[in-house]
Design a protein around this motif. Structure first.
Motif, PDB file in Angstrom:
ATOM      1  N   LEU A 231       0.821  -1.226   0.000  1.00 16.46           N
ATOM      2  CA  LEU A 231       0.000   0.000   0.000  1.00 16.46           C
ATOM      3  C   LEU A 231       0.850   1.269   0.000  1.00 16.46           C
ATOM      4  O   LEU A 231       0.444   2.284  -0.562  1.00 16.46           O
ATOM      5  CB  LEU A 231      -0.936   0.029   1.202  1.00 16.46           C
ATOM      6  CG  LEU A 231      -2.253  -0.735   1.104  1.00 16.46           C
ATOM      7  CD1 LEU A 231      -3.154  -0.354   2.263  1.00 16.46           C
ATOM      8  CD2 LEU A 231      -2.976  -0.483  -0.223  1.00 16.46           C
ATOM      9  N   LEU A 232       2.018   1.202   0.637  1.00 15.91           N
ATOM     10  CA  LEU A 232       2.895   2.391   0.623  1.00 15.91           C
ATOM     11  C   LEU A 232       3.303   2.728  -0.807  1.00 15.91           C
ATOM     12  O   LEU A 232       3.453   3.891  -1.167  1.00 15.91           O
ATOM     13  CB  LEU A 232       4.140   2.158   1.491  1.00 15.91           C
ATOM     14  CG  LEU A 232       3.904   2.124   3.014  1.00 15.91           C
ATOM     15  CD1 LEU A 232       5.169   1.690   3.740  1.00 15.91           C
ATOM     16  CD2 LEU A 232       3.411   3.469   3.555  1.00 15.91           C
ATOM     17  N   GLU A 233       3.436   1.691  -1.619  1.00 20.92           N
ATOM     18  CA  GLU A 233       3.783   1.889  -3.039  1.00 20.92           C
ATOM     19  C   GLU A 233       2.563   2.316  -3.852  1.00 20.92           C
ATOM     20  O   GLU A 233       2.651   3.124  -4.747  1.00 20.92           O
ATOM     21  CB  GLU A 233       4.318   0.568  -3.645  1.00 20.92           C
ATOM     22  CG  GLU A 233       5.682   0.142  -3.113  1.00 20.92           C
ATOM     23  CD  GLU A 233       6.772   1.127  -3.484  1.00 20.92           C
ATOM     24  OE1 GLU A 233       6.801   1.564  -4.646  1.00 20.92           O
ATOM     25  OE2 GLU A 233       7.576   1.469  -2.585  1.00 20.92           O
ATOM     26  N   ASN A 234       1.432   1.695  -3.565  1.00 25.69           N
ATOM     27  CA  ASN A 234       0.219   1.975  -4.320  1.00 25.69           C
ATOM     28  C   ASN A 234      -0.974   2.039  -3.355  1.00 25.69           C
ATOM     29  O   ASN A 234      -1.521   1.005  -2.967  1.00 25.69           O
ATOM     30  CB  ASN A 234      -0.002   0.878  -5.381  1.00 25.69           C
ATOM     31  CG  ASN A 234      -1.328   1.036  -6.095  1.00 25.69           C
ATOM     32  OD1 ASN A 234      -2.017   2.059  -5.950  1.00 25.69           O
ATOM     33  ND2 ASN A 234      -1.724   0.025  -6.851  1.00 25.69           N
ATOM     34  N   HIS A 235      -1.324   3.255  -2.973  1.00 23.83           N
ATOM     35  CA  HIS A 235      -2.357   3.452  -1.950  1.00 23.83           C
ATOM     36  C   HIS A 235      -3.674   2.751  -2.269  1.00 23.83           C
ATOM     37  O   HIS A 235      -4.432   2.437  -1.374  1.00 23.83           O
ATOM     38  CB  HIS A 235      -2.645   4.949  -1.780  1.00 23.83           C
ATOM     39  CG  HIS A 235      -1.517   5.706  -1.175  1.00 23.83           C
ATOM     40  ND1 HIS A 235      -1.659   6.974  -0.683  1.00 23.83           N
ATOM     41  CD2 HIS A 235      -0.226   5.391  -0.960  1.00 23.83           C
ATOM     42  CE1 HIS A 235      -0.506   7.397  -0.207  1.00 23.83           C
ATOM     43  NE2 HIS A 235       0.381   6.456  -0.378  1.00 23.83           N
ATOM     44  N   ARG A 236      -3.964   2.548  -3.539  1.00 22.18           N
ATOM     45  CA  ARG A 236      -5.291   2.042  -3.905  1.00 22.18           C
ATOM     46  C   ARG A 236      -5.302   0.550  -4.228  1.00 22.18           C
ATOM     47  O   ARG A 236      -6.296   0.034  -4.734  1.00 22.18           O
ATOM     48  CB  ARG A 236      -5.841   2.845  -5.092  1.00 22.18           C
ATOM     49  CG  ARG A 236      -6.061   4.319  -4.739  1.00 22.18           C
ATOM     50  CD  ARG A 236      -6.770   5.062  -5.852  1.00 22.18           C
ATOM     51  NE  ARG A 236      -8.102   4.550  -6.135  1.00 22.18           N
ATOM     52  CZ  ARG A 236      -9.180   4.806  -5.397  1.00 22.18           C
ATOM     53  NH1 ARG A 236      -9.091   5.555  -4.322  1.00 22.18           N
ATOM     54  NH2 ARG A 236     -10.357   4.306  -5.738  1.00 22.18           N
TER      55      ARG A 236
END
Ligand code: NZQ
Ligand code: ZN
Length: 385
Positions: A231-236
């Motif tokens: 999630l830190l890389e891609n919040h969604r």
């Protein structure tokens, strides 16, 4: 394995679109007046309120609105909800929100069936309610695990105590990860850290010898850590959010606790910090955990060393204590990596806070590997600044 009795009566509807598909048919089992309970208004902005209210209306239900349930719900809010239930003869309570909304509703559900004050019944008489207005929940923010248990954490502002009360357990819960997409990212991570904390607080409990619960627990902790990183890389990332949503329930539905006396010392400290500062739960835990663990790891060196190796992939250091400490530092590094606060100052809590009163009012737990004193809790709190 210690003796245990296990039951979890909550039926879980997990996944996208579950509310539309199943809510109406579930509500057929209950009377016509439904209390729709929610927080400060996020559900009105993101459309969840409208979606649920439409289903209720189409199902012929009369809606009683119970709005404004705050984070760290107060005992006064519980009493407001219980009055509403009694005045309107509510047949069913539908909690739509995060841990705060669910916790408030669990106690509303019990208080509405009682003439006496539930705080006194549970805390002084040590008896627990058995009669409830039935409830269900639609989870919009995950992390607390409140969705699959009967425990609630309520702040009694006059007494300055944030403490556990036991109330209703949801008959059903909807866990739709799509509903979490609008949760502010800082809260997503805070919730996920709360889940990690619940797992750690169970893992570091007693007994120290291995059992199946600990093996499952390591899988939960590793899953939470890796999905936070995704999630830190891609919040969604939907998959990561869905994994975290189920991990939240897994950490608090009782399975990891089978055969264990849990620790929960960090929670006891954080809850009193919350009673005095109204701070965010997951953020408070993120600051307290590493500081507390540096105080206690030597007493639980074997288990902390196992945590270092099995959860963080750390190789054996020279001694068990050194390996144990490396695990605590890996946790502290991870907290930094997530962007969670690492000091009370970062949370806006300053030295003027009455840490002595917080320490003196914090419960000392039986499951912690070191029996802390209130004085040591005071020192831990000051180190958190
Ligand atoms: O109030 P609204 O406007 O709805 O906004 C909330 C709130 O500001 C927002 N939110 C929730 N869903 C959203 C959303 N915003 C946008 N989109 C959505 N879909 O998120 C904020 C935080 O919500 P809250 O329910 O307060 O957070 P959380 O789920 O972390 O619950 C915290 C409470 O649970 C207790 C904590 O102490 C704290 O009081 N805990 C309950 C436990 C239990 N019953 O088992 C265990 C835990 O250890 C914990 O102590
Ligand atoms: Zn928690």
């Amino acid at each position: 394995m210690n003796n245990f009795i296990f039951e979890n009566p909550t039926k879980v509807y997990f996944g996208k679109g579950g509310v539309k598909e199943y809510l109406s048919s579930l509500l057929k089992h209950y009377g016509s007046t439904v209390m729709l309970a929610y927080g400060g208004g996020s559900v009105k902005k993101n459309g969840i309120y409208e979606e649920v209210a439409d289903i209720l209306k189409e199902s012929g239900k009369h809606i009683v609105d119970f709005s404004g349930i705050m984070s760290n719900p107060t005992y006064a809010k519980v009493q407001e909800g219980a009055r509403l239930v009694k005045e309107n003869n509510v047949d069913f309570i539908l909690a739509v929100g995060g841990g705060s909304v669910m916790d408030c509703c669990k106690i509303v559900s019990a208080q509405a069936k009682l003439d006496e004050d539930i705080w006194d019944i549970e805390n002084q008489k040590k008896t627990y309610p058995t009669d409830f207005v039935p409830m269900g929940a639609i989870v919009t923010a995950s992390g607390t695990g409140s969705e699959m248990n009967a425990g609630a954490v309520i702040t009694h502002q006059e007494k300055k105590i944030k403490g556990a009360l036991f109330g209703a357990q949801a008959a059903f819960v909807f866990l739709d990860p799509a509903y979490t997409m609008t949760v502010p990212f800082r809260q997503v991570i805070s919730g996920a850290f709360d889940t990690l904390s619940h797992a750690m607080e169970t893992y570091f409990g007693k007994p120290e010898q291995n059992n199946l619960s600990d093996d499952i627990n390591e899988a939960v902790m590793k899953s939470v850590i890796s999905n936070i990183r995704i999630l830190l890389e891609n919040h969604r990332d939907y998959n990561a959010r869905s994994e975290l949503m189920w991990a939240s329930a897994m950490a608090e539905n009782g399975i990891l606790k089978i055969g264990k006396i849990t620790d929960f010392q960090a929670h006891q400290i954080e809850h009193q910090l919350g009673a005095y500062t109204d701070c965010n739960h997951g953020q408070g835990l993120a600051v307290i955990h590493p500081v507390l663990y540096r105080h206690i790891y030597k007493e639980g060196a074997k288990r902390f060393a196992r945590f270092a190796k099995n959860v963080w992939g750390i190789d054996d250091k020279g001694t068990e204590e050194e390996t144990a400490l490396a695990g605590v530092e890996a946790l502290a590094d991870f907290i930094k990596e997530t962007g969670l606060p690492t000091s009370f100052t970062q949370m806006g809590i300053d030295e003027k806070t009455d840490f002595k009163a917080i320490a003196d009012s914090a419960n000392i737990t039986a499951g912690c590997c070191k029996a802390l004193t209130h004085q040591e809790i005071y020192e831990i709190l000051k180190e958190c600044l």
